[in-house]
Design an enzyme around this catalytic site. Structure first.
Site, PDB file in Angstrom:
ATOM      1  N   LYS A  19       0.829  -1.212   0.000  1.00  0.00           N
ATOM      2  CA  LYS A  19       0.000   0.000   0.000  1.00  0.00           C
ATOM      3  C   LYS A  19       0.868   1.270   0.000  1.00  0.00           C
ATOM      4  CE  LYS A  19      -2.121  -1.201   3.821  1.00  0.00           C
ATOM      5  NZ  LYS A  19      -1.469  -2.524   4.046  1.00  0.00           N
ATOM      6  N   ARG A  93     -10.121  -0.152   8.476  1.00  0.00           N
ATOM      7  CA  ARG A  93      -9.681  -1.535   8.643  1.00  0.00           C
ATOM      8  C   ARG A  93     -10.746  -2.398   9.308  1.00  0.00           C
ATOM      9  NH1 ARG A  93      -3.819  -0.172   8.624  1.00  0.00           N
ATOM     10  NH2 ARG A  93      -2.640  -2.085   8.362  1.00  0.00           N
ATOM     11  N   ARG A 127      11.800  -5.273   5.555  1.00  0.00           N
ATOM     12  CA  ARG A 127      11.343  -3.882   5.353  1.00  0.00           C
ATOM     13  C   ARG A 127      12.120  -2.940   6.267  1.00  0.00           C
ATOM     14  NH1 ARG A 127       5.099  -2.122   5.555  1.00  0.00           N
ATOM     15  NH2 ARG A 127       5.040  -3.136   7.586  1.00  0.00           N
ATOM     16  N   ARG A 160      10.543  -1.765  11.842  1.00  0.00           N
ATOM     17  CA  ARG A 160       9.405  -1.561  12.731  1.00  0.00           C
ATOM     18  C   ARG A 160       9.324  -2.678  13.770  1.00  0.00           C
ATOM     19  NH1 ARG A 160       4.448  -0.273   8.739  1.00  0.00           N
ATOM     20  NH2 ARG A 160       3.419  -1.536  10.323  1.00  0.00           N
ATOM     21  N   ARG A 171      -0.865  -9.959  12.764  1.00  0.00           N
ATOM     22  CA  ARG A 171      -1.490  -8.886  11.955  1.00  0.00           C
ATOM     23  C   ARG A 171      -2.262  -9.480  10.782  1.00  0.00           C
ATOM     24  NH1 ARG A 171       3.786  -5.866  10.926  1.00  0.00           N
ATOM     25  NH2 ARG A 171       2.638  -4.624   9.414  1.00  0.00           N
TER      26      ARG A 171
END
Ligand SMILES: Nc1nc2c(ncn2[C@@H]2O[C@H](COP(=O)(O)OP(=O)(O)O)[C@@H](O)[C@H]2O)c(=O)[nH]1
Ligand SMILES: Nc1ncnc2c1ncn2[C@@H]1O[C@H](COP(=O)(O)OP(=O)(O)O)[C@@H](O)[C@H]1O
Length: 223
Positions: A19, A93, A127, A160, A171
């Site tokens: 996203k 969400r 990431r 993160r 998640r």
């Protein structure tokens, strides 16, 4: 009254589906303001605001923050953009969030990035994020020019806290139970557009072509 039509677009997809990466490409070509719920929450955590401190443990555990908190935060930001077209990333969400948004604004299009969970798990462990801007990198896919540093500011990148393999699994589970019903909500309204694949570079041309066709007047450089 604005002379231009305002377009309201949402980008959805599981955590790590791209996203943020696709949003960055969209706002290079289209006159849309990008609003990312995750970036807003992380900015609050970084600035140690009361809200940020309250939300941190939720986020670190891979749980969604409460609907009323995030809905109030996002709707406040959207009110400040009353005369602009926007691209909303990471919100809504849950169906309750989608309803809160629907009470205030009608949405023109929902872009749904449909990426397999296995692909996502591999991506998120590599990431790297520049927290102040929300820019994301990946060791394999789009590494920074200098390892560990943001291309634009030269500031350090971080991993993160919620990108650990166990938290990613949590998640993804909350995505399945709480967020997938939101896709159905928008499918029923006839605004859902799904893009499937395992590589952003293959998905992106389809997203770009769709937006060019649907929203020609918000291309950069079009008066
Ligand atoms: N290997 C690979 N990584 C990708 C691809 N697209 C995005 N990424 C990386 O995957 C991670 C998740 O993407 P991001 O845009 O942050 O996803 P979001 O969580 O949905 O906003 C980031 O590290 C991206 O750089 C891709 O096609 N291949
Ligand atoms: N709309 C939302 N509702 C509830 N929690 C949210 C929302 N947006 C972000 N969060 C919280 O912030 C975390 C990170 O969000 P985001 O950066 O959008 O993640 P991702 O990259 O996993 O899609 C989420 O796991 C969740 O805890």
């Amino acid at each position: 009254m604005s002379l231009h039509k305002i377009f309201r677009v949402i980008i959805m997809g599981p955590p790590g589906s791209g996203k943020g990466t696709v949003s960055a490409r969209i706002i290079k070509s289209f006159l849309l303001k990008h609003i990312s719920s995750g970036d807003i929450l992380r900015a609050n955590i970084n600035a140690k605001t009361e809200l940020g401190l309250l939300m941190k443990s939720c986020i670190d555990q891979g749980q969604l923050v409460p609907d009323d908190v995030i809905s109030r935060l996002i709707l406040k930001d959207l009110r400040a953009l009353e005369n602009s077209s926007w691209l909303l990333d990471g919100f809504p969400r849950t169906v309750s969030q989608a309803e809160a948004l629907e009470d205030a604004y009608s949405v023109d299009s929902v872009l749904n990035l449909n990426v397999p969970f296995q692909t996502i798990k591999e991506r998120l462990t590599s990431r790297w994020t520049h927290l102040p801007s929300g820019r994301v990198y990946n060791i394999d896919f789009n590494p920074p020019k200098v390892p560990g540093l943001d291309d634009v500011t030269g500031e350090p990148l971080v991993q993160r806290d919620d990108d650990s393999p166990e938290t990613v699994t949590r998640r993804l589970r909350s995505y399945e139970t709480q967020t997938e019903p939101v896709l159905e909500f928008y499918r029923c309204k006839g605004v859902l557009q799904t893009f499937s694949g395992t590589e952003t570079n293959k998905i992106w041309p389809h997203v770009e072509a769709f937006l060019h066709k649907k929203f020609p007047s918000i291309q950069q450089g079009v008066a």
